[in-house]
Design an enzyme around this catalytic site. Structure first.
Site, PDB file in Angstrom:
ATOM      1  N   PRO A  21       0.833  -1.268   0.119  1.00 34.64           N
ATOM      2  CA  PRO A  21      -0.045   0.030   0.091  1.00 34.64           C
ATOM      3  C   PRO A  21       0.725   1.190  -0.131  1.00 34.64           C
ATOM      4  O   PRO A  21       0.320   2.416  -0.312  1.00 34.64           O
ATOM      5  CB  PRO A  21      -0.857   0.083   1.196  1.00 34.64           C
ATOM      6  N   GLU A  22       2.043   1.236   0.198  1.00 33.24           N
ATOM      7  CA  GLU A  22       2.713   2.605   0.364  1.00 33.24           C
ATOM      8  C   GLU A  22       2.912   3.291  -1.010  1.00 33.24           C
ATOM      9  O   GLU A  22       3.089   2.457  -2.096  1.00 33.24           O
ATOM     10  CB  GLU A  22       4.259   2.177   0.794  1.00 33.24           C
ATOM     11  N   HIS A  62       0.591  22.033  -3.357  1.00 33.79           N
ATOM     12  CA  HIS A  62       0.106  20.561  -3.298  1.00 33.79           C
ATOM     13  C   HIS A  62      -0.871  20.374  -2.357  1.00 33.79           C
ATOM     14  O   HIS A  62      -0.809  20.734  -1.027  1.00 33.79           O
ATOM     15  CB  HIS A  62       1.394  19.712  -2.831  1.00 33.79           C
ATOM     16  N   LEU A  63      -1.927  19.934  -2.562  1.00 36.10           N
ATOM     17  CA  LEU A  63      -3.200  19.995  -1.840  1.00 36.10           C
ATOM     18  C   LEU A  63      -3.841  18.681  -1.714  1.00 36.10           C
ATOM     19  O   LEU A  63      -4.183  18.165  -2.630  1.00 36.10           O
ATOM     20  CB  LEU A  63      -4.185  20.968  -2.309  1.00 36.10           C
ATOM     21  N   ARG A  64      -3.406  18.006  -0.743  1.00 32.03           N
ATOM     22  CA  ARG A  64      -3.930  16.480  -0.587  1.00 32.03           C
ATOM     23  C   ARG A  64      -5.281  16.479   0.048  1.00 32.03           C
ATOM     24  O   ARG A  64      -5.614  17.244   0.879  1.00 32.03           O
ATOM     25  CB  ARG A  64      -3.010  15.769   0.427  1.00 32.03           C
ATOM     26  N   THR A  66       4.171  12.866   2.019  1.00 31.20           N
ATOM     27  CA  THR A  66       5.437  12.499   1.389  1.00 31.20           C
ATOM     28  C   THR A  66       5.613  13.132   0.270  1.00 31.20           C
ATOM     29  O   THR A  66       6.925  13.283  -0.098  1.00 31.20           O
ATOM     30  CB  THR A  66       5.858  10.933   1.354  1.00 31.20           C
ATOM     31  N   PHE A  67       4.720  13.486  -0.486  1.00 35.78           N
ATOM     32  CA  PHE A  67       4.565  13.978  -1.919  1.00 35.78           C
ATOM     33  C   PHE A  67       5.308  15.597  -1.428  1.00 35.78           C
ATOM     34  O   PHE A  67       6.136  16.128  -2.107  1.00 35.78           O
ATOM     35  CB  PHE A  67       3.559  14.282  -2.413  1.00 35.78           C
TER      36      PHE A  67
END
Ligand code: NAG
Ligand code: NAG
Ligand code: NAG
Length: 382
Positions: A37-38, A262-264, A341-342
């Site tokens: 899953p990582e 960067h918007l998660r 992490t991104f």
């Protein structure tokens, strides 16, 4: 092709079976895999840890790292694209990786080893006895029962052992050097190994060697120049094909005339509610930053549901989402998402590109917070 019993590899180019160059075969190969899953960006970090282990091994013996093919990562959302058995060269520049440690693609590795059982020793790394117990049910020498293994079902191991590890990557070195003489050893669940020297020179050398592949850079550059009026030259971003020759002064680069975001969303909204803003909150923050930094364009990398008109950097089969990784780090100002992490990889990339840390280590706060703790600044060590 390998001459029997001899340590030489015959490289054949364009299907011609002639020896164009003779490379000495390394004595041993290290393979690894990461918990399925990582995502892509954690895997990039695990590579740095394993590279550090390989450097430790190289002090004693010749080893080569076999790059684990990419595939079926849950964050990749282009179902139309073939997403298994993806070689590293689709994303990274192999000559650049090779300037740091010797690496080969998995396909290259099995081409050399095909006649034999591929993986000689499979070491399953885990913290708990539970994983070990599960692993023991697989007798040595049998086909792996796991259906998917880098997308290759025929991967086999002759010996399987299970280790409970707690420590940095190099604690595996004595085991690999002394406890097994197998020519190829695979470390599964390599994410359980921690960094040897996080943020040190060795860390940054490996990180800097992870240069994106030429075709990805080309897509990113084309997009930036066409829609964002941004080129490395105009943005004063230095680049050398050989990363070992690059030494940038922090803060000397300007960055492209756009705000990079960067918007998660998705799973992050549930897991990190206090740290991730609502879409309205994010838009407000973005508008504020554009005003402050006098930028009239914004590039948003997000998994949010699409609303209104967006210009998309459409991944083509050979480009994939990786193209984003070229455009996002080059914005004049960057704001990311907490503990993603991104976002971490973008911080590092901007550090390598010489952008001012004040424009890099920023993140969105949750709607209820006026100000929140900002990411830690890691400085490139040369
Ligand atoms: C490796 O070998 C040493 C010495 O024979 C032994 O003490 C140790 O337990 C072994 N380690 C593993 C992980 O098998
Ligand atoms: C597999 O393990 C057995 C028992 O420990 C050992 O005798 C054998 O040499 C090992 N095979 C390889 C290829 O390492
Ligand atoms: C593009 O950027 C250059 C400076 O690099 C600037 O002179 C020019 O006006 C910009 N063009 C547009 C259309 O914004």
């Amino acid at each position: 092709l390998r001459s029997p019993g001899k340590g030489w590899l015959w490289v054949s180019l364009k299907g011609q079976a002639r020896a164009t160059s003779l490379l000495p075969l390394p004595s041993r190969y290290l393979l690894y895999d990461v918990n399925p899953p990582e995502g892509f960006n954690l895997r990039r970090d695990v590579y740095i840890r394993v590279a550090s282990l390989l450097k430790t091994l190289l002090k004693t013996e010749e080893w080569v790292l076999v790059l684990p093919p990419w595939g079926r990562l849950c964050h990749w959302q282009s179902p139309d694209i073939h997403q298994v058995r993806i070689p590293w060269s689709d994303f990274f520049d192999l000559p650049s990786l090779n300037r740091n440690i010797p690496v080969v693609e998995y396909e290259q590795f099995i081409a050399g080893e095909a006649a034999e059982v591929v993986v000689r020793t499979h070491v399953h790394l885990g913290f708990t006895g539970f994983l070990c117990e599960n692993q023991r049910t697989e007798a040595p020498g049998i086909l792996f029962s796991r259906g998917w293994f880098w997308g290759y079902e025929e991967t086999r191991a002759l010996n399987v052992s299970c280790l409970s590890v707690q420590g940095s990557a190099s604690i595996m070195a004595p085991v690999l050097l002394r406890n097994t003489s197998a020519r190829s050893v695979m470390l599964d669940r390599a994410e359980n190994l921690l960094h040897d020297h996080y943020g040190g020179k060795e860390y940054w050398d490996t990180r800097r060697s992870m240069v994106f592949a030429k075709h990805l850079r080309a897509v990113g550059d084309e997009f930036r120049s066409k829609y964002l009026n941004s080129t490395d030259e105009a943005d004063r971003i230095p680049f050398e094909e050989d990363w070992t020759k690059m030494k940038v002064k922090l803060g000397s680069s300007l960055g492209g005339p756009y705000l990079a975001v960067h918007l998660r969303r998705k799973d992050f909204i549930w897991g990190h509610r206090e740290d991730v803003p609502s879409l309205d909150g994010a838009v407000k923050k973005i508008r504020g930053l554009m005003k402050t930094h006098q930028l009239d364009k914004v590039f948003v990398a997000t998994d949010a549901v699409r609303k209104g008109t967006w210009l998309r950097l459409r991944p083509r089969p050979t480009h994939r989402e990786g193209g984003l990784c070229v455009t996002v780090p080059r914005g004049r100002f960057f704001i990311g998402t907490s503990v993603s992490t991104f976002s971490f990889r973008i911080h590092e990339e901007r550090e390598i590109l010489g952008l001012d840390p004040r424009t890099t280590y920023n993140r969105f706060c949750g709607d209820l917070e006026e100000a929140c703790e900002q990411p830690t600044h890691w400085k490139v060590a040369y």
